[in-house]
Motif scaffolding. Structure first.
Motif, PDB file in Angstrom:
ATOM      1  N   TYR A 291     -39.294 106.075  10.809  1.00  0.00           N
ATOM      2  CA  TYR A 291     -39.197 104.823  10.063  1.00  0.00           C
ATOM      3  C   TYR A 291     -37.874 104.739   9.304  1.00  0.00           C
ATOM      4  O   TYR A 291     -37.165 103.737   9.347  1.00  0.00           O
ATOM      5  CB  TYR A 291     -40.381 104.723   9.096  1.00  0.00           C
ATOM      6  CG  TYR A 291     -40.610 103.357   8.513  1.00  0.00           C
ATOM      7  CD1 TYR A 291     -41.544 102.497   9.069  1.00  0.00           C
ATOM      8  CD2 TYR A 291     -39.922 102.930   7.386  1.00  0.00           C
ATOM      9  CE1 TYR A 291     -41.776 101.246   8.529  1.00  0.00           C
ATOM     10  CE2 TYR A 291     -40.141 101.681   6.835  1.00  0.00           C
ATOM     11  CZ  TYR A 291     -41.074 100.847   7.409  1.00  0.00           C
ATOM     12  OH  TYR A 291     -41.295  99.607   6.862  1.00  0.00           O
ATOM     13  N   GLN A 292     -37.538 105.839   8.606  1.00  0.00           N
ATOM     14  CA  GLN A 292     -36.265 105.891   7.880  1.00  0.00           C
ATOM     15  C   GLN A 292     -35.091 105.720   8.818  1.00  0.00           C
ATOM     16  O   GLN A 292     -34.150 104.984   8.543  1.00  0.00           O
ATOM     17  CB  GLN A 292     -36.113 107.245   7.181  1.00  0.00           C
ATOM     18  CG  GLN A 292     -36.953 107.388   5.948  1.00  0.00           C
ATOM     19  CD  GLN A 292     -36.594 108.651   5.180  1.00  0.00           C
ATOM     20  OE1 GLN A 292     -35.808 109.469   5.643  1.00  0.00           O
ATOM     21  NE2 GLN A 292     -37.164 108.798   4.012  1.00  0.00           N
ATOM     22  N   GLU A 293     -35.176 106.422   9.939  1.00  0.00           N
ATOM     23  CA  GLU A 293     -34.111 106.393  10.934  1.00  0.00           C
ATOM     24  C   GLU A 293     -33.817 104.957  11.372  1.00  0.00           C
ATOM     25  O   GLU A 293     -32.672 104.518  11.353  1.00  0.00           O
ATOM     26  CB  GLU A 293     -34.565 107.242  12.125  1.00  0.00           C
ATOM     27  CG  GLU A 293     -33.646 107.256  13.304  1.00  0.00           C
ATOM     28  CD  GLU A 293     -32.313 107.881  12.988  1.00  0.00           C
ATOM     29  OE1 GLU A 293     -32.304 108.916  12.321  1.00  0.00           O
ATOM     30  OE2 GLU A 293     -31.281 107.326  13.406  1.00  0.00           O
TER      31      GLU A 293
ATOM     32  N   SER B  15     -34.608 102.204   9.907  1.00  0.00           N
ATOM     33  CA  SER B  15     -34.246 101.272   8.829  1.00  0.00           C
ATOM     34  C   SER B  15     -32.781 101.413   8.405  1.00  0.00           C
ATOM     35  O   SER B  15     -32.228 100.528   7.777  1.00  0.00           O
ATOM     36  CB  SER B  15     -35.148 101.488   7.615  1.00  0.00           C
ATOM     37  OG  SER B  15     -34.862 102.724   7.003  1.00  0.00           O
TER      38      SER B  15
ATOM     39  N   MET C   9     -31.948 115.687   3.083  1.00  0.00           N
ATOM     40  CA  MET C   9     -32.446 114.949   4.235  1.00  0.00           C
ATOM     41  C   MET C   9     -31.733 115.405   5.513  1.00  0.00           C
ATOM     42  O   MET C   9     -32.366 115.683   6.531  1.00  0.00           O
ATOM     43  CB  MET C   9     -32.156 113.479   3.965  1.00  0.00           C
ATOM     44  CG  MET C   9     -32.479 112.531   5.032  1.00  0.00           C
ATOM     45  SD  MET C   9     -32.106 110.917   4.297  1.00  0.00           S
ATOM     46  CE  MET C   9     -32.558 109.917   5.634  1.00  0.00           C
TER      47      MET C   9
ATOM     48  N   ARG D 174     -23.202 102.494  12.940  1.00  0.00           N
ATOM     49  CA  ARG D 174     -24.282 101.681  12.357  1.00  0.00           C
ATOM     50  C   ARG D 174     -23.911 101.294  10.923  1.00  0.00           C
ATOM     51  O   ARG D 174     -24.762 101.219  10.040  1.00  0.00           O
ATOM     52  CB  ARG D 174     -25.601 102.454  12.379  1.00  0.00           C
ATOM     53  CG  ARG D 174     -26.203 102.492  13.769  1.00  0.00           C
ATOM     54  CD  ARG D 174     -27.656 102.892  13.722  1.00  0.00           C
ATOM     55  NE  ARG D 174     -27.839 104.326  13.678  1.00  0.00           N
ATOM     56  CZ  ARG D 174     -28.948 104.906  13.228  1.00  0.00           C
ATOM     57  NH1 ARG D 174     -29.929 104.171  12.759  1.00  0.00           N
ATOM     58  NH2 ARG D 174     -29.044 106.206  13.231  1.00  0.00           N
TER      59      ARG D 174
ATOM     60  N   ARG E  19     -28.705 104.654   2.991  1.00  0.00           N
ATOM     61  CA  ARG E  19     -29.795 103.815   2.472  1.00  0.00           C
ATOM     62  C   ARG E  19     -30.867 103.684   3.541  1.00  0.00           C
ATOM     63  O   ARG E  19     -30.589 103.208   4.631  1.00  0.00           O
ATOM     64  CB  ARG E  19     -29.256 102.430   2.110  1.00  0.00           C
ATOM     65  CG  ARG E  19     -28.577 102.326   0.770  1.00  0.00           C
ATOM     66  CD  ARG E  19     -28.014 100.938   0.587  1.00  0.00           C
ATOM     67  NE  ARG E  19     -27.034 100.674   1.625  1.00  0.00           N
ATOM     68  CZ  ARG E  19     -25.716 100.797   1.437  1.00  0.00           C
ATOM     69  NH1 ARG E  19     -25.249 101.140   0.264  1.00  0.00           N
ATOM     70  NH2 ARG E  19     -24.885 100.571   2.428  1.00  0.00           N
ATOM     71  N   VAL E  20     -32.046 104.134   3.228  1.00  0.00           N
ATOM     72  CA  VAL E  20     -33.142 104.009   4.190  1.00  0.00           C
ATOM     73  C   VAL E  20     -34.407 103.592   3.449  1.00  0.00           C
ATOM     74  O   VAL E  20     -34.497 103.716   2.231  1.00  0.00           O
ATOM     75  CB  VAL E  20     -33.431 105.334   4.933  1.00  0.00           C
ATOM     76  CG1 VAL E  20     -32.328 105.663   5.898  1.00  0.00           C
ATOM     77  CG2 VAL E  20     -33.652 106.463   3.959  1.00  0.00           C
ATOM     78  N   LEU E  21     -35.352 103.077   4.209  1.00  0.00           N
ATOM     79  CA  LEU E  21     -36.664 102.753   3.640  1.00  0.00           C
ATOM     80  C   LEU E  21     -37.694 103.669   4.259  1.00  0.00           C
ATOM     81  O   LEU E  21     -37.542 104.102   5.397  1.00  0.00           O
ATOM     82  CB  LEU E  21     -37.027 101.308   3.964  1.00  0.00           C
ATOM     83  CG  LEU E  21     -36.331 100.207   3.191  1.00  0.00           C
ATOM     84  CD1 LEU E  21     -36.943  98.875   3.575  1.00  0.00           C
ATOM     85  CD2 LEU E  21     -36.457 100.435   1.705  1.00  0.00           C
ATOM     86  N   SER E  22     -38.716 103.971   3.500  1.00  0.00           N
ATOM     87  CA  SER E  22     -39.811 104.755   4.059  1.00  0.00           C
ATOM     88  C   SER E  22     -41.069 103.907   4.018  1.00  0.00           C
ATOM     89  O   SER E  22     -41.158 102.951   3.263  1.00  0.00           O
ATOM     90  CB  SER E  22     -40.045 106.006   3.229  1.00  0.00           C
ATOM     91  OG  SER E  22     -38.854 106.705   3.099  1.00  0.00           O
ATOM     92  N   ARG E  23     -42.001 104.314   4.843  1.00  0.00           N
ATOM     93  CA  ARG E  23     -43.293 103.637   4.778  1.00  0.00           C
ATOM     94  C   ARG E  23     -44.007 104.154   3.535  1.00  0.00           C
ATOM     95  O   ARG E  23     -44.033 105.340   3.256  1.00  0.00           O
ATOM     96  CB  ARG E  23     -44.080 103.970   6.035  1.00  0.00           C
ATOM     97  CG  ARG E  23     -45.341 103.172   6.127  1.00  0.00           C
ATOM     98  CD  ARG E  23     -45.918 103.289   7.493  1.00  0.00           C
ATOM     99  NE  ARG E  23     -45.352 102.277   8.371  1.00  0.00           N
ATOM    100  CZ  ARG E  23     -45.243 102.425   9.681  1.00  0.00           C
ATOM    101  NH1 ARG E  23     -45.593 103.531  10.238  1.00  0.00           N
ATOM    102  NH2 ARG E  23     -44.775 101.444  10.424  1.00  0.00           N
TER     103      ARG E  23
END
Lengths: 279, 254
Positions: A105-107, A109, B156, B217, B224-228
């Protein structure tokens, strides 16, 4: 058919050499590609396909010559690069070089977050691409527990979620099993339907022949031939120069027409199925 | 480490809100450490164990095996507190050795036992966290706690690439082994050195490629990323608060 004034990609006399290398990886590459088309880039390893791809979204900057995307030349300012990378997405050959997060999911996004979209939109887009590319069954697994094919699906989703106008796939089926190769091909078919211009490098002549509108043959950093797939594949001399072989269907068609088993048609068959229908 | 990583993805508590689990683990850990009796650590140890094995579904055998690793260290450490070498025998036990005694006082035996339980309780808290929470989720919590992004981003990347590095190292070693690279100690050592050297070069190359891929990208130096999100549940929070209150009371008053 194609509006001659409007090119999606234009490369003019592009030359590029890697640091400290005498030999040019790209030697005077000039080509034009119209929007919404399927282009196969073919040629031996080290013929300059990947280097050219990296030039197209500004990762590598040509030593001379210029590149125009959607009519405007690539600018190497911060904003200019952001702009071109928004338009041109690259799915790298080796997914392990592309996936940086352990979470799928992070990847996915990451790219779209960088476009400065609000969080809600990001979530919606990520969820959608996960569903669309069939990632749902393994979306909660860490990257190191995914198979090669699953990683490839995620790598494609990475780029697709950014909605590029041009999508570059560098040997998308390399090292994949038959099932995942088929799956990747289906995904690519779906991309074309969305009107995305697709550039794909591959060594699979039979697939390229069936799939591509146009072929670009590269050899030693130069484009030795660009044209409609049918025309390029008819020309055995140029194929040989690029280290390639005619597609099997075309070979068989040639033998069959030579022996008078079937009459010559205006358009040679593009797939086994088409050839079968002729018989 | 790899075992813990594999187990946490299968844990039944994996999708419980990570901040809840983090809060439980850290608060329990603190109460374990401040407690002066065995009761709070005992309570925390049992509850963590029951949660991890019962709710998390971590096999009991695996859990005990994992606990045995730190248990060894804890016992050795505690022995040093209990056992003394003295000319006069102390009140708990005394074994004469020549003119001296291997001996211990009641107070030090008591202190040793409490220490032992405190350490085990603390370990069980950390195991609870790491066996039921994925690394990515833990990083998410650390981010919320405003740890500098430099740290969380590095963690990470490191977490992702540890596995790639191990994979590459093991494939190099297999290919060396298949060419008799471990024939004897001498060649074995040389093979290991070569493996380490090529691993460094491969890692450098890989980082270059990864950087290209991230740049393409639109990477601008900040990941910056989003997690569930797994939303916190009021019931769970209530239970944690009640338990921590009990643990605090046990730690301070028993």
């Amino acid at each position: 058919m194609v509006n001659e004034e409007k090119w999606m990609i234009e490369a003019e006399h592009v030359c590029y050499a890697y640091d400290g290398m005498e030999k040019k990886a790209l030697n005077d590459v000039t080509l034009k590609i119209a929007g919404g088309r399927k282009i196969a880039f073919m040629g031996e390893n080290g013929s300059g396909k990947s280097t050219f791809f990296l030039c197209l979204n500004g990762i590598s900057r040509p030593d001379s010559g210029r590149i125009l995307i959607d009519g405007s030349p690539v600018e190497y300012s911060r904003k200019g690069l952001l702009d071109v990378r928004r338009k041109v997405g690259i799915v790298f050959q080796e997914p392990d070089d592309q996936l940086f997060s352990a979470s799928v999911y992070q990847e996915i996004s990451f790219g779209i977050m960088n476009l400065g979209v609000d969080e809600q939109t990001v979530r919606r887009e990520v969820e959608q691409v996960i569903r669309e590319l069939g990632i749902t069954p393994f979306q909660e697994r860490p990257a190191h527990a995914l198979s090669g094919g699953q990683k490839k699906q995620v790598a494609i989703a990475d780029i697709l979620v950014m909605h590029p106008q041009i999508m570059i796939l560098d040997e998308p089926a390399a090292a994949l099993d038959v099932r995942h190769t088929k799956m990747v091909h289906e995904i690519i078919e779906g991309l074309t339907k969305k009107g995305i211009t697709i550039l794909m490098s591959t060594h699979d002549m039979d697939y390229a022949y069936e799939w591509a509108d146009e072929m670009v043959l590269m050899h030693d950093g130069q484009v030795i031939c660009q044209g409609r797939t049918e025309d390029v594949c008819e020309d055995e001399t140029v194929l040989r120069a690029a280290g390639l072989d005619q597609p099997a269907v075309l070979k068989l068609y040639g033998r069959l027409t030579g022996r008078g088993v079937i009459p010559r048609r205006e358009h040679p068959p593009r797939s086994l199925k088409e050839l079968e229908e002729m018989l | 480490m790899i075992v813990i990583d594999r187990l946490c993805y299968q844990s039944g508590l994996r999708y419980v809100n990570a901040s809840e689990k983090f809060a439980y683990a850290v608060l329990s850990l603190v109460f374990c450490l401040v407690s002066r009796s065995v009761w709070a650590p005992l309570l925390i140890f049992s509850v963590s164990g029951i949660l991890t094995v019962g709710k998390g579904g971590i096999p009991l055998f695996r859990y005990i095996k994992l606990l045995l690793i730190p248990a060894g260290f804890i016992l050795i450490g505690t022995a040093a507190v209990i056992v003394n070498l003295s000319e006069v025998p102390l009140d708990a036990f005394a074994v004469p050795v020549g003119g001296w005694f291997i001996t211990g006082s009641r107070a030090s035996v008591f202190r040793g036992i409490v220490l032992c339980f405190r350490a085990l309780g603390a370990v069980s808290c950390l195991y609870f966290l790491s066996l039921n929470t994925t690394m990515t989720d833990i990083l998410g919590v650390l981010e919320k706690l405003h740890l500098p992004p430099l740290f969380t981003e590095l963690m990470m990347l490191i977490y992702r690439f540890i596995f790639l590095l191990l994979e590459t190292a093991s494939s190099i070693m297999i290919s060396q082994e298949s060419r008799l690279g471990g024939r004897n100690l001498r060649t074995g050592l040389r093979s290991f050195g070569q493996m380490a050297a090529s691993l460094l070069i491969l890692a450098l190359k890989k980082s270059g490629k990864l950087y290209d891929a991230m740049e393409s990208r639109c990477y601008d130096g900040r990941i910056r990323v989003l997690s569930r999100e797994n939303p916190p549940k009021p019931k769970e929070i209530l239970l944690i608060v009640l338990f921590e209150a009990a643990a605090a009371a046990a730690a301070l008053f028993l």
